[in-house]
Write an enzyme that holds these catalytic residues in place. Sequence first.
Site, PDB file in Angstrom:
ATOM      1  N   ARG A 130       0.807  -1.215   0.000  1.00  0.00           N
ATOM      2  CA  ARG A 130       0.000   0.000   0.000  1.00  0.00           C
ATOM      3  C   ARG A 130       0.847   1.275   0.000  1.00  0.00           C
ATOM      4  O   ARG A 130       0.320   2.363  -0.250  1.00  0.00           O
ATOM      5  CB  ARG A 130      -0.956   0.018   1.196  1.00  0.00           C
ATOM      6  CG  ARG A 130      -2.134  -0.932   1.054  1.00  0.00           C
ATOM      7  CD  ARG A 130      -3.123  -0.748   2.200  1.00  0.00           C
ATOM      8  NE  ARG A 130      -3.538   0.631   2.384  1.00  0.00           N
ATOM      9  CZ  ARG A 130      -4.479   1.255   1.680  1.00  0.00           C
ATOM     10  NH1 ARG A 130      -5.109   0.613   0.695  1.00  0.00           N
ATOM     11  NH2 ARG A 130      -4.809   2.520   1.932  1.00  0.00           N
ATOM     12  N   PHE A 169      -0.320   6.518  11.280  1.00  0.00           N
ATOM     13  CA  PHE A 169      -1.050   5.351  10.793  1.00  0.00           C
ATOM     14  C   PHE A 169      -0.494   4.825   9.473  1.00  0.00           C
ATOM     15  O   PHE A 169       0.061   3.741   9.425  1.00  0.00           O
ATOM     16  CB  PHE A 169      -2.545   5.693  10.678  1.00  0.00           C
ATOM     17  CG  PHE A 169      -3.197   5.882  12.017  1.00  0.00           C
ATOM     18  CD1 PHE A 169      -3.775   4.815  12.681  1.00  0.00           C
ATOM     19  CD2 PHE A 169      -3.178   7.116  12.636  1.00  0.00           C
ATOM     20  CE1 PHE A 169      -4.347   4.978  13.936  1.00  0.00           C
ATOM     21  CE2 PHE A 169      -3.752   7.298  13.887  1.00  0.00           C
ATOM     22  CZ  PHE A 169      -4.338   6.220  14.541  1.00  0.00           C
ATOM     23  N   GLU A 170      -0.627   5.580   8.383  1.00  0.00           N
ATOM     24  CA  GLU A 170      -0.160   5.068   7.091  1.00  0.00           C
ATOM     25  C   GLU A 170       0.470   6.195   6.294  1.00  0.00           C
ATOM     26  O   GLU A 170      -0.217   7.099   5.843  1.00  0.00           O
ATOM     27  CB  GLU A 170      -1.319   4.442   6.313  1.00  0.00           C
ATOM     28  CG  GLU A 170      -0.873   3.758   5.029  1.00  0.00           C
ATOM     29  CD  GLU A 170      -2.018   3.088   4.305  1.00  0.00           C
ATOM     30  OE1 GLU A 170      -1.951   1.857   4.106  1.00  0.00           O
ATOM     31  OE2 GLU A 170      -2.980   3.799   3.930  1.00  0.00           O
ATOM     32  N   GLN A 171       1.760   6.134   6.136  1.00  0.00           N
ATOM     33  CA  GLN A 171       2.474   7.126   5.348  1.00  0.00           C
ATOM     34  C   GLN A 171       3.500   6.422   4.468  1.00  0.00           C
ATOM     35  O   GLN A 171       4.063   5.389   4.851  1.00  0.00           O
ATOM     36  CB  GLN A 171       3.164   8.137   6.262  1.00  0.00           C
ATOM     37  CG  GLN A 171       4.242   7.541   7.148  1.00  0.00           C
ATOM     38  CD  GLN A 171       4.647   8.440   8.285  1.00  0.00           C
ATOM     39  OE1 GLN A 171       4.426   8.124   9.431  1.00  0.00           O
ATOM     40  NE2 GLN A 171       5.262   9.557   7.977  1.00  0.00           N
TER      41      GLN A 171
END
Length: 544
Positions: A345, A367-369
Amino acid sequence: MPPVRNPILPGFNPDPSVLRVGADYYIATSTFEWYPGVQIHHSTDLANWELLIRPLSRKSQLDMRGDPDSCGIWAPCLTHDGEKFWLVYTDVKRKDGSFKDAHNYIVWADSITGPWSDPVYVNSSGFDPSLFHDPDTGKKWFVNMLWDHRRRPLLFEGIALQEWDPVSKKLVGPRKNVYQGTDLALVEGPHIYKRNGWYYVLTAEGGTGYDHAVTFARSRDIWGPYKTHPEKHILTAKDHPYAALQRAGHGDIVDTPDGKTYLVHLTGRPTTQLRRCVLGRETAIQEAYWGDDDWLYVKNGPVPSLWVDLPGARNEDKYWEEKKYTFEKELHKDFQWLRTPETDRIFKLDEKKGLTLIGRESIGSWFEQALVARRQEHFSYDAETVIDFSPEDERQFAGLTAYYCRYNFFYLIVSAHSDGQRELLIMASEASWPVSDLRLPAVGENQQPSVLVPNEGKIRLKITVRGKELQFWYALEGEELKKIGPVFDGSIVSDECGGHQKHGSFTGAFVGVAASDLNGTGKEASFESFVYRPVKHESDRYEI
């Protein structure tokens, strides 16, 4: 054999746990929010170390999305019981304030290179766990510090001991607080050893800042009572502010095949008058010896030595060599990313495009980087990359970053104005901006005026760091490099400026590439290569 200069693991490599199996030495260090979890280095001479594996590398083992900065994987302990390798560690979900959510786990493997098991949960009573294999009884003992959430400032309650059953994979029998440390307080990082009928407990005290220390105690019975070493702290720089190695503590001991003993320990090398440790907490080593009184002493201690005699001589040429990374089938082991096990991702690799980052959340997300970086291991260096990126608006940006945490970074980005015109600008955490520039807003993530660039074509991005001076550069295809932005104070990218309370930031400086798409469309940015070039510079008193 010439002496070897500390640290032996430069850059962000804290909380070392050392192990020898036959002729091979291993050191495991903390990785905090960086993925995969735990670094294990290998050596055959204690002087030259190579990163071997990061064992917590799949979703079933570790998922740190949502872990705050300087949380995640704390203080691993690596041991071997004659048959298997065992790794004990903490995954911290919260650390600031009175409460700490710290969950302890065990994994194991037949080979140091794995495969490593899925984790078995042990407890959450405190952090910095270790596993002691009693050579005489065959029992396994789980040791960790106890955290008392109710009281301030005495939150560090002592060292807890309980038997762990490898068959049922559970703690069994009574738990006892066996050692409360000394008046230096903040007792943590315990390891237990057995020698000549004595049980020894080694702990860290004084916090991980400039009062840090290694404390030693012993007892004839594993349950105690434990008597503290006659010198109390066998290693510390707390009373010697001008020693080259500061923040000395959190140690572990290892014996060589010929009977010598060494202590590996956490350390920091502060720069500037503000004593900032840009390279974070590193791993150093000291020669030690057992006295006739059966106590361990550090040679020339308790102050840590910058130079130490080791079985091998360090390869200095390798330390200074340029690293040029190409991105083809797999990411080089020098690189890590943040928190997530779902790498598909955030990045992909291609022989033609190189490393492609898939724009996700902001560079400061917990969280999501999409951020891929390697450790800064030298006080002065150059780093550069070539980016291919066509942003459509101001919510899509990608580029080159010197990064510590969400509170502390420098970021040269390719982005676009709201009308689609591509531009270069510098984003940085508020604390990173020069105090003299009074025209900038007082709050938020501020930025310099942009430089307009053509909407098509690759762009070369570069960062140069010389001691505390940090400068960005750029070049269009076929053109020479040009400076962009001011000379920044690069020492801000350090433990002391990590956004937490004093000595509450635990990682180190990284340099790498990142991409964000705050529209949520996953806009991609490609980087064909990455260069990290160490530079010898007159400001680096520890390296010249």
